[in-house]
Scaffold this motif. Structure first.
Motif, PDB file in Angstrom:
ATOM      1  N   ALA A  95       0.825  -1.213   0.000  1.00  0.00           N
ATOM      2  CA  ALA A  95       0.000   0.000   0.000  1.00  0.00           C
ATOM      3  C   ALA A  95       0.861   1.265   0.000  1.00  0.00           C
ATOM      4  N   LYS A  96       1.997   1.206   0.672  1.00  0.00           N
ATOM      5  CA  LYS A  96       2.878   2.373   0.779  1.00  0.00           C
ATOM      6  C   LYS A  96       3.506   2.777  -0.557  1.00  0.00           C
ATOM      7  N   THR A  97       3.532   1.868  -1.535  1.00  0.00           N
ATOM      8  CA  THR A  97       4.190   2.164  -2.807  1.00  0.00           C
ATOM      9  C   THR A  97       3.428   3.181  -3.643  1.00  0.00           C
ATOM     10  N   GLY A  98       2.109   3.304  -3.410  1.00  0.00           N
ATOM     11  CA  GLY A  98       1.297   4.194  -4.229  1.00  0.00           C
ATOM     12  C   GLY A  98       0.912   3.580  -5.560  1.00  0.00           C
ATOM     13  N   SER A  99       1.308   2.340  -5.794  1.00  0.00           N
ATOM     14  CA  SER A  99       0.989   1.649  -7.048  1.00  0.00           C
ATOM     15  C   SER A  99      -0.043   0.550  -6.856  1.00  0.00           C
ATOM     16  N   VAL A 100      -0.717   0.581  -5.701  1.00  0.00           N
ATOM     17  CA  VAL A 100      -1.685  -0.460  -5.366  1.00  0.00           C
ATOM     18  C   VAL A 100      -3.024   0.164  -5.019  1.00  0.00           C
ATOM     19  N   GLU A 101      -4.096  -0.418  -5.557  1.00  0.00           N
ATOM     20  CA  GLU A 101      -5.452   0.029  -5.235  1.00  0.00           C
ATOM     21  C   GLU A 101      -6.196  -1.097  -4.535  1.00  0.00           C
ATOM     22  N   PHE A 102      -7.014  -0.747  -3.541  1.00  0.00           N
ATOM     23  CA  PHE A 102      -7.843  -1.715  -2.846  1.00  0.00           C
ATOM     24  C   PHE A 102      -9.301  -1.458  -3.222  1.00  0.00           C
ATOM     25  N   LEU A 103      -9.999  -2.511  -3.605  1.00  0.00           N
ATOM     26  CA  LEU A 103     -11.378  -2.391  -4.066  1.00  0.00           C
ATOM     27  C   LEU A 103     -12.372  -2.665  -2.945  1.00  0.00           C
ATOM     28  N   ALA A 104     -13.546  -2.073  -3.068  1.00  0.00           N
ATOM     29  CA  ALA A 104     -14.646  -2.380  -2.153  1.00  0.00           C
ATOM     30  C   ALA A 104     -15.275  -3.703  -2.579  1.00  0.00           C
ATOM     31  N   THR A 105     -15.669  -4.490  -1.590  1.00  0.00           N
ATOM     32  CA  THR A 105     -16.307  -5.779  -1.846  1.00  0.00           C
ATOM     33  C   THR A 105     -17.102  -6.162  -0.609  1.00  0.00           C
ATOM     34  N   PRO A 106     -18.110  -7.008  -0.704  1.00  0.00           N
ATOM     35  CA  PRO A 106     -18.869  -7.380   0.499  1.00  0.00           C
ATOM     36  C   PRO A 106     -17.974  -7.991   1.571  1.00  0.00           C
ATOM     37  N   ASN A 107     -18.157  -7.548   2.794  1.00  0.00           N
ATOM     38  CA  ASN A 107     -17.322  -7.983   3.907  1.00  0.00           C
ATOM     39  C   ASN A 107     -17.296  -9.502   4.051  1.00  0.00           C
ATOM     40  N   ALA A 108     -18.455 -10.146   3.884  1.00  0.00           N
ATOM     41  CA  ALA A 108     -18.585 -11.574   4.153  1.00  0.00           C
ATOM     42  C   ALA A 108     -18.486 -12.443   2.907  1.00  0.00           C
ATOM     43  N   HIS A 109     -18.084 -11.868   1.773  1.00  0.00           N
ATOM     44  CA  HIS A 109     -18.029 -12.632   0.527  1.00  0.00           C
ATOM     45  C   HIS A 109     -19.369 -13.341   0.325  1.00  0.00           C
ATOM     46  N   SER A 110     -20.427 -12.555   0.381  1.00  0.00           N
ATOM     47  CA  SER A 110     -21.785 -13.091   0.493  1.00  0.00           C
ATOM     48  C   SER A 110     -22.624 -12.848  -0.751  1.00  0.00           C
ATOM     49  N   LEU A 111     -23.863 -13.321  -0.667  1.00  0.00           N
ATOM     50  CA  LEU A 111     -24.866 -13.093  -1.702  1.00  0.00           C
ATOM     51  C   LEU A 111     -25.841 -11.985  -1.296  1.00  0.00           C
ATOM     52  N   ALA A 112     -25.420 -11.120  -0.399  1.00  0.00           N
ATOM     53  CA  ALA A 112     -26.298 -10.064   0.109  1.00  0.00           C
ATOM     54  C   ALA A 112     -26.827  -9.175  -1.009  1.00  0.00           C
ATOM     55  N   SER A 113     -26.043  -8.953  -2.054  1.00  0.00           N
ATOM     56  CA  SER A 113     -26.493  -8.092  -3.153  1.00  0.00           C
ATOM     57  C   SER A 113     -27.726  -8.662  -3.841  1.00  0.00           C
ATOM     58  N   VAL A 114     -27.925  -9.971  -3.727  1.00  0.00           N
ATOM     59  CA  VAL A 114     -29.068 -10.635  -4.348  1.00  0.00           C
ATOM     60  C   VAL A 114     -30.257 -10.723  -3.398  1.00  0.00           C
ATOM     61  N   TYR A 115     -29.961 -10.848  -2.079  1.00  0.00           N
ATOM     62  CA  TYR A 115     -31.023 -11.164  -1.126  1.00  0.00           C
ATOM     63  C   TYR A 115     -31.430 -10.020  -0.195  1.00  0.00           C
ATOM     64  N   ASP A 116     -30.544  -9.047   0.053  1.00  0.00           N
ATOM     65  CA  ASP A 116     -30.888  -8.012   1.023  1.00  0.00           C
ATOM     66  C   ASP A 116     -30.043  -6.759   0.754  1.00  0.00           C
ATOM     67  N   ALA A 117     -30.660  -5.748   0.160  1.00  0.00           N
ATOM     68  CA  ALA A 117     -29.940  -4.530  -0.217  1.00  0.00           C
ATOM     69  C   ALA A 117     -29.369  -3.801   0.988  1.00  0.00           C
ATOM     70  N   ASP A 118     -30.107  -3.782   2.104  1.00  0.00           N
ATOM     71  CA  ASP A 118     -29.607  -3.112   3.306  1.00  0.00           C
ATOM     72  C   ASP A 118     -28.363  -3.813   3.845  1.00  0.00           C
ATOM     73  N   GLU A 119     -28.412  -5.126   3.898  1.00  0.00           N
ATOM     74  CA  GLU A 119     -27.260  -5.898   4.364  1.00  0.00           C
ATOM     75  C   GLU A 119     -26.077  -5.711   3.416  1.00  0.00           C
ATOM     76  N   PHE A 120     -26.350  -5.637   2.137  1.00  0.00           N
ATOM     77  CA  PHE A 120     -25.312  -5.408   1.127  1.00  0.00           C
ATOM     78  C   PHE A 120     -24.561  -4.107   1.417  1.00  0.00           C
ATOM     79  N   ALA A 121     -25.302  -3.047   1.698  1.00  0.00           N
ATOM     80  CA  ALA A 121     -24.690  -1.750   2.003  1.00  0.00           C
ATOM     81  C   ALA A 121     -23.907  -1.798   3.311  1.00  0.00           C
TER      82      ALA A 121
END
Length: 433
Positions: A95-121
């Motif tokens: 991370a310190k190099t400035g050449s690396v990006e970290f992406l947002a992703t569901p915390n639990a590696h879950s299917l929340a985006s399909v089943y529960d929008a609030d939980e997804f957020a």
């Protein structure tokens, strides 16, 4: 200029112990800590540390021109902190190099985006806060679990503030379209879609060590040559793969690390650059839109959700799990919330599929159950105990309408508190001057 966007998914699941029917109500700890630690230590030794050292060396030797990104689940970070803190340290060095990006992703590696929008957020916020805490970076690009995406899910992601989304280059969606351009959302013109090149990604991920592959051996020179040979107007090559490709799926003796080390040299010699997802999105305008009416993913040949929710076992488990979502959101029991995150991991439902049991493996990962039914029964025993604990706090006799009203009240109170805190901070700052 042709540009390679390298992204690695990093995830470690929580293994469930054998949980019997008679454990329900008597044992509230569901995990096989030995299996968890063994898996993390093995992947640390074979992949994480060696791979991170390799990428760090590539960044430094190229004077920062080599760039790479990671989509690390919150559950993986949790296990690193517990069993392998040196892995966190090595990601912090990157991370310190400035050449690396970290992406947002569901915390639990879950299917929340399909089943529960609030939980997804909620899950996105948990993971992004953890990334910022550990690495000092705030994610601006989103990569859903298994790159699950549809028009509706994309719109939900945009509501969370993300305007760049990684998606799978599924043939039934892309048709004649090339993955080597930036695309737009079907109806939200603020969203840019970066499409995974599944052929080039899987050439590294799954075919690199296959001696009977007609392109074996894959060299850095050959790989860059394929990219350079693409039509001049095709400039973006999104290579998205699991980090286990380095050292686990392709062991050290396969030459996988030497392959990566040689990439920057051959790329720069051929005028091929590297960029992070946010850099790609900032420079390119969408050439067209992509419409995805039904959720797709990067899983299996079908590129849909059939690996996770195609049979009765999976659907029953998922429906029961998400039926208590609102009650979990209301509670303040930390242990309950931790279990809630861990029980949403897609692997629990993946093990219930009937698609992968012929050889006892899911790619390079052994299946810990003898059958989908055994996976289902073990999970449902755990879920029964979990649901009893949830209902002990918010009984099932309380109607969902009452819970919704309570949630709305709590949400409004939180917004009011945040507003007052903001006003107080401004007043304090003004008076200080």
């Amino acid at each position: 200029m042709k540009t390679i966007n390298f992204i690695f998914r990093v995830h470690q699941r929580s293994n469930l112990k054998r949980y019997r029917f008679f454990d329900i109500g008597n044992d509230h700890y569901y995990y096989d800590d030995y299996a968890d630690e063994t898996a993390v230590r093995q992947n640390t030794d074979l992949c994480y540390l060696e791979a991170n050292r390799t990428l760090l060396e590539m960044i430094k030797s190229s004077n920062g021109k080599f760039k790479v990104s990671f989509a690390i689940s919150g559950l993986a970070l949790e296990q690193f902190e517990r069993y392998a803190p040196e892995v966190i340290d090595s990601f912090q060095e990157l991370a310190k190099t400035g050449s690396v990006e970290f992406l947002a992703t569901p915390n639990a590696h879950s299917l929340a985006s399909v089943y529960d929008a609030d939980e997804f957020a909620i899950q996105t916020k948990l993971q992004t806060n953890k990334i910022k805490q550990l690495f000092g970076k705030t994610p601006t690009t989103f990569a859903n679990t298994a790159l699950i995406y549809s028009d509706e899910i994309g719109d939900e992601i945009a509501k969370q503030g993300y305007k760049t989304i990684m998606i799978e280059g599924a043939k039934h969606i892309m048709g004649w379209k090339s993955p080597h351009y930036v695309y737009g959302h079907a109806y939200n013109n603020k969203v840019k879609l970066l499409v995974r090149d599944n052929k080039l990604s899987d050439d590294i991920n799954y075919r690199f060590s296959q001696w009977n592959w007609n392109e074996y051996p894959l060299t850095a020179e050959k790989f860059i040559g394929w990219i350079n040979a693409a039509p001049a107007e095709e400039e973006v090559f999104n290579i998205f793969l699991g980090y286990e490709a380095l050292g686990v799926l392709n062991n050290k003796n396969s030459g996988i690390f030497e392959f990566f080390k040689a990439l920057p040299y051959h790329a720069m010699a051929n005028g091929v650059a590297f960029a992070t997802p946010s850099e790609v999105a900032a420079k390119a305008k969408p050439v067209d839109t992509i419409s995805v009416l039904h959720p797709m993913s990067w899983a299996d040949e079908e590129k849909d959700l059939s690996a996770y929710c195609a049979n009765e076992l999976q659907n029953e488990a998922l429906q029961k799990l998400y039926s208590v979502a609102q009650r979990v959101h209301l509670c303040n029991d930390l242990l309950l919330k931790i279990d809630w995150q861990r029980l949403q991991d897609t692997s629990h439902f993946y093990f219930m599929t009937t698609k992968h049991y012929s050889n006892g493996m899911i790619y390079a990962e052994p299946i810990p159950y003898e059958s989908p039914y055994e996976a289902f029964m073990n999970y449902m025993n755990v879920l029964s105990d979990f649901m009893d604990r949830v209902n002990a706090q918010y009984p099932s006799s309380i109607e969902n309408e009452e819970l919704n009203a309570l949630l709305k009240t709590i949400s409004n109170q939180e917004k009011e508190i945040a507003s007052l805190e903001n006003k107080l901070a401004k007043a304090t700052k003004k008076n200080g001057k």
